[in-house]
Write an enzyme that holds these catalytic residues in place. Structure first.
Site, PDB file in Angstrom:
ATOM      1  N   PRO A   1     -54.921  -3.087 -56.413  1.00  0.00           N
ATOM      2  CA  PRO A   1     -55.833  -2.194 -57.146  1.00  0.00           C
ATOM      3  C   PRO A   1     -55.593  -2.192 -58.660  1.00  0.00           C
ATOM      4  O   PRO A   1     -56.446  -1.715 -59.414  1.00  0.00           O
ATOM      5  CB  PRO A   1     -55.561  -0.813 -56.542  1.00  0.00           C
ATOM      6  CG  PRO A   1     -54.208  -0.931 -55.899  1.00  0.00           C
ATOM      7  CD  PRO A   1     -54.080  -2.345 -55.452  1.00  0.00           C
ATOM      8  N   LEU A   2     -54.454  -2.713 -59.105  1.00  0.00           N
ATOM      9  CA  LEU A   2     -54.193  -2.792 -60.535  1.00  0.00           C
ATOM     10  C   LEU A   2     -55.238  -3.641 -61.247  1.00  0.00           C
ATOM     11  O   LEU A   2     -55.474  -3.477 -62.435  1.00  0.00           O
ATOM     12  CB  LEU A   2     -52.798  -3.387 -60.771  1.00  0.00           C
ATOM     13  CG  LEU A   2     -52.327  -3.531 -62.220  1.00  0.00           C
ATOM     14  CD1 LEU A   2     -52.230  -2.171 -62.899  1.00  0.00           C
ATOM     15  CD2 LEU A   2     -50.984  -4.253 -62.269  1.00  0.00           C
ATOM     16  N   HIS A   3     -55.902  -4.536 -60.506  1.00  0.00           N
ATOM     17  CA  HIS A   3     -56.893  -5.435 -61.094  1.00  0.00           C
ATOM     18  C   HIS A   3     -58.325  -4.933 -60.911  1.00  0.00           C
ATOM     19  O   HIS A   3     -59.259  -5.650 -61.268  1.00  0.00           O
ATOM     20  CB  HIS A   3     -56.755  -6.834 -60.474  1.00  0.00           C
ATOM     21  CG  HIS A   3     -55.384  -7.401 -60.611  1.00  0.00           C
ATOM     22  ND1 HIS A   3     -54.776  -8.133 -59.606  1.00  0.00           N
ATOM     23  CD2 HIS A   3     -54.494  -7.339 -61.628  1.00  0.00           C
ATOM     24  CE1 HIS A   3     -53.573  -8.495 -59.999  1.00  0.00           C
ATOM     25  NE2 HIS A   3     -53.382  -8.026 -61.231  1.00  0.00           N
TER      26      HIS A   3
ATOM     27  N   GLY B   1     -53.298 -12.930 -63.052  1.00  0.00           N
ATOM     28  CA  GLY B   1     -52.792 -14.127 -63.708  1.00  0.00           C
ATOM     29  C   GLY B   1     -53.404 -15.402 -63.168  1.00  0.00           C
ATOM     30  O   GLY B   1     -53.658 -16.359 -63.920  1.00  0.00           O
TER      31      GLY B   1
ATOM     32  N   SER C   1     -14.650  -3.700 -11.964  1.00  0.00           N
ATOM     33  CA  SER C   1     -15.831  -3.029 -11.409  1.00  0.00           C
ATOM     34  C   SER C   1     -16.992  -3.085 -12.384  1.00  0.00           C
ATOM     35  O   SER C   1     -16.795  -3.149 -13.602  1.00  0.00           O
ATOM     36  CB  SER C   1     -15.501  -1.566 -11.104  1.00  0.00           C
ATOM     37  OG  SER C   1     -16.682  -0.833 -10.813  1.00  0.00           O
TER      38      SER C   1
ATOM     39  N   ILE D   1     -56.170  -4.900 -65.474  1.00  0.00           N
ATOM     40  CA  ILE D   1     -55.813  -6.172 -66.103  1.00  0.00           C
ATOM     41  C   ILE D   1     -56.288  -7.326 -65.222  1.00  0.00           C
ATOM     42  O   ILE D   1     -56.472  -7.179 -64.010  1.00  0.00           O
ATOM     43  CB  ILE D   1     -54.295  -6.281 -66.345  1.00  0.00           C
ATOM     44  CG1 ILE D   1     -53.524  -6.243 -65.015  1.00  0.00           C
ATOM     45  CG2 ILE D   1     -53.817  -5.178 -67.270  1.00  0.00           C
ATOM     46  CD1 ILE D   1     -52.030  -6.463 -65.179  1.00  0.00           C
TER      47      ILE D   1
ATOM     48  N   ASP E   1     -57.596 -11.084 -53.810  1.00  0.00           N
ATOM     49  CA  ASP E   1     -56.709 -10.227 -54.580  1.00  0.00           C
ATOM     50  C   ASP E   1     -56.951  -8.773 -54.202  1.00  0.00           C
ATOM     51  O   ASP E   1     -57.970  -8.194 -54.563  1.00  0.00           O
ATOM     52  CB  ASP E   1     -56.953 -10.445 -56.073  1.00  0.00           C
ATOM     53  CG  ASP E   1     -56.227  -9.412 -56.937  1.00  0.00           C
ATOM     54  OD1 ASP E   1     -55.189  -8.893 -56.470  1.00  0.00           O
ATOM     55  OD2 ASP E   1     -56.700  -9.138 -58.047  1.00  0.00           O
TER      56      ASP E   1
ATOM     57  N   ASP F   1       0.855  -1.188   0.000  1.00  0.00           N
ATOM     58  CA  ASP F   1       0.000   0.000   0.000  1.00  0.00           C
ATOM     59  C   ASP F   1       0.885   1.229   0.000  1.00  0.00           C
ATOM     60  O   ASP F   1       1.809   1.341   0.800  1.00  0.00           O
ATOM     61  CB  ASP F   1      -0.922   0.023   1.223  1.00  0.00           C
ATOM     62  CG  ASP F   1      -2.132   0.922   1.000  1.00  0.00           C
ATOM     63  OD1 ASP F   1      -1.936   2.143   0.902  1.00  0.00           O
ATOM     64  OD2 ASP F   1      -3.256   0.402   0.900  1.00  0.00           O
TER      65      ASP F   1
END
Length: 604
Positions: A502-504, A522, A150, A519, A499, A39
């Site tokens: 909205p494309l269809h 498919g 620690s 369209i 389905d 120490d």
């Protein structure tokens, strides 16, 4: 149980004038060890020097019948401390690196000197004493070193950037010494304290108005440092921490790094919270922790890029659930043009559930898994590991469906999606998923393969795949011809079977994508083609239908022109051609035992 003893062992304890160090020294002395009490005798902040602290502990050990000597060197002079042990007792077996000081201050106000002195005592000091003792321990084939670290080094602590850095540095030093000393029986251990000591070697000390007085026992008492049981093995007990790593997502070496990794849909570890509850591991050695990286480097990669990681995709699967009833079967039948004339009973069985011969149209076997996937995509819950592209890049290219038996009138189903293969059509890609559909009992009802064209996802240098055209009909007249027109509202009827694109259905949406009208899906044309096969070759009995495969090649606009289908074949091979406004569909089926089997190819 054998009583713990350290007879004939020589121990060095640094910072042993008070607190944890003093407790270690007293306990080791009471258990037979010859102790060097080191120490410097200064304050908790490192200033000053005095021999009284170490001398007092030496006197306590001797008064209790033990052997001890004092040393007043700074731990930076590790050689001097070890020389004291060798001069007094001839060797050193145990070293407890406990010395430490505090210079607590926020990082913004911390000076270089405040940083340097804390690291010098905690980290460099522990290294210095250990380095001096190391050759002695290796030569004699025995050694035990303990680092006093620690929780601050593990978690961090406000105002202790210097202290936290030093303490975590001790963990790294300790782990390396444990590796290097193993074959010479020199072992290292480290302890992360959370008690109060004279040197403030813990988190709790910073909460006190002043450092604890010398001689005060550390909060929580003392346990023998783990690993100091001589030849009897380590003690177990108290709270312990262990190494744990969240698995996260391993970025394969073929995946390009850079800004693209920040994309929200990538499915990589970036920007995601990978917790420890389920996806974690507990490596015990550096080799275990590095194993995934080494495998990444040495294992052959299947390939991929920022959109498609074949290594990940090939090892994972996902599942979705759905259910249907007689109403769904009838609605689907109407959606693919069945039973237009209610007086024509040939197809009424597919649309009227109260009839005695009601049955599912076989091509319905593609709908439950497709609807479940689309529903998950709409809700934002659809993910396929290894596939990091959005639905806006995806076009449905081919579909194969095989029934394992007639579809029941209703059911609760589970669909297991697995990656099958991917082809590099640079700059695009073609990906196929295999989907097995099972009922509540686990019986497989249908098997589907969905092949998608993924825009802009190619270019990793992979296999381009087969180039044979499956849409080439035989050069002869058809065996049968079926003609029918699709209804003007066919898209709206079919979308009720799941389905949601909205494309269809939406004229405005369709025009935004360059079409003058919605369209046809498919899979609606797919259903029409399958229904024609049943008419031509199955006596209009869907239970004789086995499988169908199609390729989607052109858009279909409902009832713009008359549509007609040609059915042609020879012996047991039959080919179907369906022409709807220039769209060609070609396929074949083999009749075996009254059921249609084989690999039909119908492009729409």
């Amino acid at each position: 149980m054998t009583k713990l003893r350290f007879d004939d062992r020589v121990a060095i304890v640094t910072g042993a004038g008070a607190g944890l160090g003093r407790s270690h020294a007293l306990l080791l002395g009471s258990l037979g060890a010859k102790v060097v009490v080191n120490d410097l005798g200064g304050a908790a902040t490192g200033e000053g020097k005095s021999a009284s602290a170490a001398d007092k502990v030496v006197e306590e050990i001797r008064a209790a019948g033990g052997q001890a000597v004092a040393n007043y060197d700074s731990v930076v002079n590790g050689a001097g401390i070890v020389k004291t042990a060798v001069d007094a007792f001839g060797k050193v077996d145990i070293l407890i690196n406990n010395a430490g000081i505090l210079r607590d201050v926020s990082f913004a106000k911390m000076t270089q000197a405040e940083w340097d002195i804390v690291l010098a005592v905690h980290l460099t000091g522990s290294m210095s004493v250990s380095h001096a003792a190391w050759p002695i321990m290796r030569e004699q084939g025995f050694g035990r070193i303990v680092m006093t670290t620690s929780a601050a080094g593990i978690y961090g602590n406000f105002g202790q950037a210097n202290y936290s850095a030093a303490k975590l540095g001790l963990v790294g030093l300790a782990n390396t010494l444990a590796e290097e000393g193993r074959n010479k029986n020199v072992r290292e251990h480290h302890r992360a304290h959370r008690g109060v000591t004279a040197h403030g070697d813990c988190l709790a000390a910073r909460h006190l108005e002043a450092p604890p007085a010398r001689g005060r026992e550390p909060a929580g008492g003392l346990a023998v440092p783990r690993g100091l049981r001589g030849d009897q093995g380590p003690l177990r007990g108290g709270r312990r921490l262990h190494r744990q790593g969240a698995l996260g997502t391993l970025l394969r070496h073929h995946v390009p790094a850079g800004p693209a990794l920040q994309r929200g849909r990538r499915g990589l570890a970036l920007g995601q919270d990978h917790g420890f509850e389920e996806n974690s591991e507990n490596p015990k050695t550096i080799n275990e922790s590095m194993a995934p990286i080494l495998r990444n480097i040495t294992s052959p990669s299947l390939g991929g890029n920022e959109f498609i990681d074949l290594d990940v995709a090939s090892k994972t699967s996902v599942k979705f659930e759905s259910e249907y009833d007689e109403n769904d079967l009838a609605l689907y039948a109407l959606g693919i043009g069945a039973a237009r004339d209610p007086l024509d009973k040939s197809e009424l069985k597919f649309a009227y559930e109260m009839g005695g011969d009601f049955q599912a149209l076989p091509t319905f076997g593609v709908m439950p898994q497709m609807s479940a996937m689309l529903k998950a995509a709409r809700e934002g819950t659809f993910t396929m590991p290894g596939m990091s592209f959005g639905f806006e890049r995806l076009l449905h290219g081919e579909q194969y469906m095989e029934l394992k038996g007639p579809m029941p009138r209703k059911g609760k189903l589970t669909h297991h999606f697995k990656f099958k293969n991917a082809y590099d059509k640079d700059p695009n890609a073609v990906v196929t998923f295999a989907i097995s559909t099972v009922d509540e009992d686990g019986t497989e009802l249908a098997y589907n393969e969905m092949t998608s064209f993924v825009k802009g996802a190619g270019g990793w240098g992979g296999d381009r795949g087969p180039s044979a055209d499956i849409n080439v009909p035989p050069a002869r007249e058809p065996d049968a011809v079926i003609e029918e027109k699709t209804d003007v509202n066919q898209t709206l009827l079919f979308r009720l079977s799941g389905d949601w694109n909205p494309l269809h259905a939406d004229p405005g949406f369709a025009k935004a994508f360059g079409y003058d009208r919605p369209i046809l899906h498919g899979l609606c044309t797919f259903g029409h083609a399958g229904r024609h096969v049943i008419k031509a070759f199955c006596d209009n009995d869907g239970r004789k239908f086995k499988s169908i495969k199609v390729r989607f090649t052109k858009n279909v606009f409902p009832r713009r022109d008359a549509g007609h289908a040609h059915v042609e074949g020879v012996r047991h091979a039959h080919r179907v051609r369906d022409q709807l406004e220039g769209a060609q569909c070609a396929g074949h089926q083999e009749r075996r035992g009254g059921a249609l089997q084989g690999d039909p190819a119908t492009g729409c």
